[in-house]
Design a protein around this motif. Sequence first.
Motif, PDB file in Angstrom:
ATOM      1  N   SER A   1      37.529  10.701  67.549  1.00 18.51           N
ATOM      2  CA  SER A   1      37.729   9.304  67.917  1.00 18.51           C
ATOM      3  C   SER A   1      36.688   8.935  68.964  1.00 18.51           C
ATOM      4  CB  SER A   1      39.137   9.105  68.473  1.00 18.51           C
ATOM      5  OG  SER A   1      39.318   7.780  68.862  1.00 18.51           O
ATOM      6  N   HIS A   2      36.072   7.796  68.800  1.00 15.78           N
ATOM      7  CA  HIS A   2      35.050   7.334  69.750  1.00 15.78           C
ATOM      8  C   HIS A   2      35.596   6.157  70.547  1.00 15.78           C
ATOM      9  CE1 HIS A   2      32.070   9.885  67.870  1.00 15.78           C
ATOM     10  NE2 HIS A   2      32.431   9.399  66.699  1.00 15.78           N
ATOM     11  N   GLY A   3      35.893   6.410  71.808  1.00 16.67           N
ATOM     12  CA  GLY A   3      36.362   5.334  72.674  1.00 16.67           C
ATOM     13  C   GLY A   3      37.844   5.060  72.539  1.00 16.67           C
ATOM     14  N   ILE A   4      38.193   4.028  71.786  1.00 15.29           N
ATOM     15  CA  ILE A   4      39.581   3.595  71.651  1.00 15.29           C
ATOM     16  C   ILE A   4      40.372   4.610  70.838  1.00 15.29           C
ATOM     17  CG2 ILE A   4      41.082   1.773  70.765  1.00 15.29           C
ATOM     18  CD1 ILE A   4      38.686  -0.128  71.066  1.00 15.29           C
ATOM     19  N   PRO A   5      41.517   5.066  71.343  1.00 16.18           N
ATOM     20  CA  PRO A   5      42.337   5.998  70.556  1.00 16.18           C
ATOM     21  C   PRO A   5      42.784   5.328  69.261  1.00 16.18           C
ATOM     22  CG  PRO A   5      43.187   5.779  72.797  1.00 16.18           C
ATOM     23  CD  PRO A   5      42.113   4.763  72.630  1.00 16.18           C
ATOM     24  N   ARG A   6      42.694   6.065  68.150  1.00 18.77           N
ATOM     25  CA  ARG A   6      43.078   5.474  66.865  1.00 18.77           C
ATOM     26  C   ARG A   6      44.577   5.636  66.630  1.00 18.77           C
ATOM     27  NH1 ARG A   6      39.372   9.776  64.437  1.00 18.77           N
ATOM     28  NH2 ARG A   6      40.725  11.553  64.209  1.00 18.77           N
ATOM     29  N   VAL A   7      45.057   4.895  65.649  1.00 15.59           N
ATOM     30  CA  VAL A   7      46.463   4.939  65.256  1.00 15.59           C
ATOM     31  C   VAL A   7      46.786   6.362  64.792  1.00 15.59           C
ATOM     32  CG1 VAL A   7      48.172   3.947  63.680  1.00 15.59           C
ATOM     33  CG2 VAL A   7      46.355   2.520  64.595  1.00 15.59           C
TER      34      VAL A   7
ATOM     35  N   ASN B   1      41.540   0.923  55.429  1.00 18.82           N
ATOM     36  CA  ASN B   1      40.279   1.144  56.138  1.00 18.82           C
ATOM     37  C   ASN B   1      40.047   2.615  56.447  1.00 18.82           C
ATOM     38  OD1 ASN B   1      39.520  -1.547  56.123  1.00 18.82           O
ATOM     39  ND2 ASN B   1      40.405  -1.958  58.140  1.00 18.82           N
ATOM     40  N   ARG B   2      41.105   3.326  56.847  1.00 16.52           N
ATOM     41  CA  ARG B   2      40.960   4.755  57.148  1.00 16.52           C
ATOM     42  C   ARG B   2      40.604   5.526  55.881  1.00 16.52           C
ATOM     43  NH1 ARG B   2      43.784   7.832  61.203  1.00 16.52           N
ATOM     44  NH2 ARG B   2      43.714   5.861  62.323  1.00 16.52           N
ATOM     45  N   PHE B   3      41.253   5.181  54.754  1.00 19.54           N
ATOM     46  CA  PHE B   3      40.935   5.852  53.491  1.00 19.54           C
ATOM     47  C   PHE B   3      39.471   5.638  53.119  1.00 19.54           C
ATOM     48  CE2 PHE B   3      40.452   5.597  48.858  1.00 19.54           C
ATOM     49  CZ  PHE B   3      40.757   6.905  48.534  1.00 19.54           C
ATOM     50  N   ILE B   4      38.994   4.412  53.194  1.00 23.58           N
ATOM     51  CA  ILE B   4      37.613   4.110  52.840  1.00 23.58           C
ATOM     52  C   ILE B   4      36.640   4.810  53.790  1.00 23.58           C
ATOM     53  CG2 ILE B   4      35.879   2.257  52.709  1.00 23.58           C
ATOM     54  CD1 ILE B   4      37.824   2.361  50.343  1.00 23.58           C
ATOM     55  N   ARG B   5      36.877   4.703  55.089  1.00 19.18           N
ATOM     56  CA  ARG B   5      35.979   5.299  56.073  1.00 19.18           C
ATOM     57  C   ARG B   5      35.920   6.815  55.927  1.00 19.18           C
ATOM     58  NH1 ARG B   5      38.569   4.436  60.738  1.00 19.18           N
ATOM     59  NH2 ARG B   5      38.503   2.217  60.285  1.00 19.18           N
TER      60      ARG B   5
ATOM     61  N   SER C   1      55.866  -0.479  55.746  1.00 23.79           N
ATOM     62  CA  SER C   1      55.371  -0.791  57.093  1.00 23.79           C
ATOM     63  C   SER C   1      55.574   0.362  58.076  1.00 23.79           C
ATOM     64  CB  SER C   1      56.056  -2.048  57.626  1.00 23.79           C
ATOM     65  OG  SER C   1      57.446  -1.859  57.695  1.00 23.79           O
ATOM     66  N   ASP C   2      56.433   1.328  57.731  1.00 24.71           N
ATOM     67  CA  ASP C   2      56.638   2.500  58.604  1.00 24.71           C
ATOM     68  C   ASP C   2      55.363   3.323  58.756  1.00 24.71           C
ATOM     69  OD1 ASP C   2      59.286   1.837  58.990  1.00 24.71           O
ATOM     70  OD2 ASP C   2      59.997   3.100  57.349  1.00 24.71           O
ATOM     71  N   TYR C   3      54.446   3.211  57.813  1.00 19.22           N
ATOM     72  CA  TYR C   3      53.174   3.936  57.887  1.00 19.22           C
ATOM     73  C   TYR C   3      52.139   3.201  58.722  1.00 19.22           C
ATOM     74  CZ  TYR C   3      54.862   6.936  54.128  1.00 19.22           C
ATOM     75  OH  TYR C   3      55.583   7.815  53.370  1.00 19.22           O
ATOM     76  N   GLY C   4      52.413   1.977  59.075  1.00 21.61           N
ATOM     77  CA  GLY C   4      51.463   1.179  59.833  1.00 21.61           C
ATOM     78  C   GLY C   4      50.939   0.041  58.979  1.00 21.61           C
ATOM     79  N   PRO C   5      50.034  -0.751  59.544  1.00 23.99           N
ATOM     80  CA  PRO C   5      49.480  -1.880  58.798  1.00 23.99           C
ATOM     81  C   PRO C   5      48.714  -1.417  57.558  1.00 23.99           C
ATOM     82  CG  PRO C   5      48.899  -2.001  61.135  1.00 23.99           C
ATOM     83  CD  PRO C   5      49.525  -0.668  60.905  1.00 23.99           C
ATOM     84  N   HIS C   6      48.919  -2.089  56.451  1.00 22.40           N
ATOM     85  CA  HIS C   6      48.271  -1.670  55.207  1.00 22.40           C
ATOM     86  C   HIS C   6      46.758  -1.740  55.312  1.00 22.40           C
ATOM     87  CE1 HIS C   6      47.124  -5.703  53.703  1.00 22.40           C
ATOM     88  NE2 HIS C   6      48.234  -6.112  54.293  1.00 22.40           N
ATOM     89  N   LYS C   7      46.247  -2.652  56.114  1.00 19.45           N
ATOM     90  CA  LYS C   7      44.789  -2.762  56.290  1.00 19.45           C
ATOM     91  C   LYS C   7      44.247  -1.532  57.014  1.00 19.45           C
ATOM     92  CE  LYS C   7      41.058  -5.261  55.891  1.00 19.45           C
ATOM     93  NZ  LYS C   7      40.442  -5.496  54.622  1.00 19.45           N
ATOM     94  N   THR C   8      44.991  -1.018  57.968  1.00 18.29           N
ATOM     95  CA  THR C   8      44.587   0.194  58.678  1.00 18.29           C
ATOM     96  C   THR C   8      44.589   1.394  57.735  1.00 18.29           C
ATOM     97  OG1 THR C   8      45.532  -0.680  60.722  1.00 18.29           O
ATOM     98  CG2 THR C   8      45.115   1.692  60.650  1.00 18.29           C
ATOM     99  N   ILE C   9      45.606   1.496  56.912  1.00 15.48           N
ATOM    100  CA  ILE C   9      45.686   2.594  55.942  1.00 15.48           C
ATOM    101  C   ILE C   9      44.496   2.540  54.991  1.00 15.48           C
ATOM    102  CG2 ILE C   9      47.046   3.566  54.050  1.00 15.48           C
ATOM    103  CD1 ILE C   9      49.541   2.461  55.503  1.00 15.48           C
TER     104      ILE C   9
END
Length: 120
Positions: free
Chosen positions: A22-28, A62-66, A52-60
Motif C-alpha cells: 500500500s502506498h500512502g493511504i491504507p487500503r480497504v 477496481n481492485r480486481f482490475i488493478r 454490500s458486506d464485501y464493501g463498495p462494488h466499485k472498490t471490488i
Amino acid sequence: MTDLLMLNDAQMRRIEKYFPLSHGIPRVDDRRILSGILFVIRNGLRWRDAPSDYGPHKTIYNRFIRWSRLGVFNRIFAELAKDGDGVLMINATHLKAHRTAASLLKKGLYPDVSDAAEAG
C-alpha cells in the motif's frame, strides 16, 4: 454475513505475500475485498450485484482490475499450483462468459496461469 464466502486466516497468510504494498493511504481490508472478488466470480454475478458486506462494488471491481494488471492473481495461482505437483484445476463449466471475455487475456485483464507456471 454467515452465508457469504470469507477467506480464513490460514488462506490469507498463504497468499498475502503476493499482494502489492500500500502506498500512502491504507487500503480497504484485503480479506473482505478479495472474498468479494471470489464471491462475484464464483457466482457469476455482475460487480454491482456483490453483497454490500464485501464493501463498495466499485472498490471490488477496481481492485480486481488493478491486481489483474499487476499479475497478482498469476502469482497466487502459481503458488497454489505448487502443492498439486504443478497442476491447478479450475472448473468454470457453470460460469457464463460475456462476449467480450475472449479479449480479456489480450488486454492483460485475465490471469494467464500457463505463463505464471513457466515463470515460477
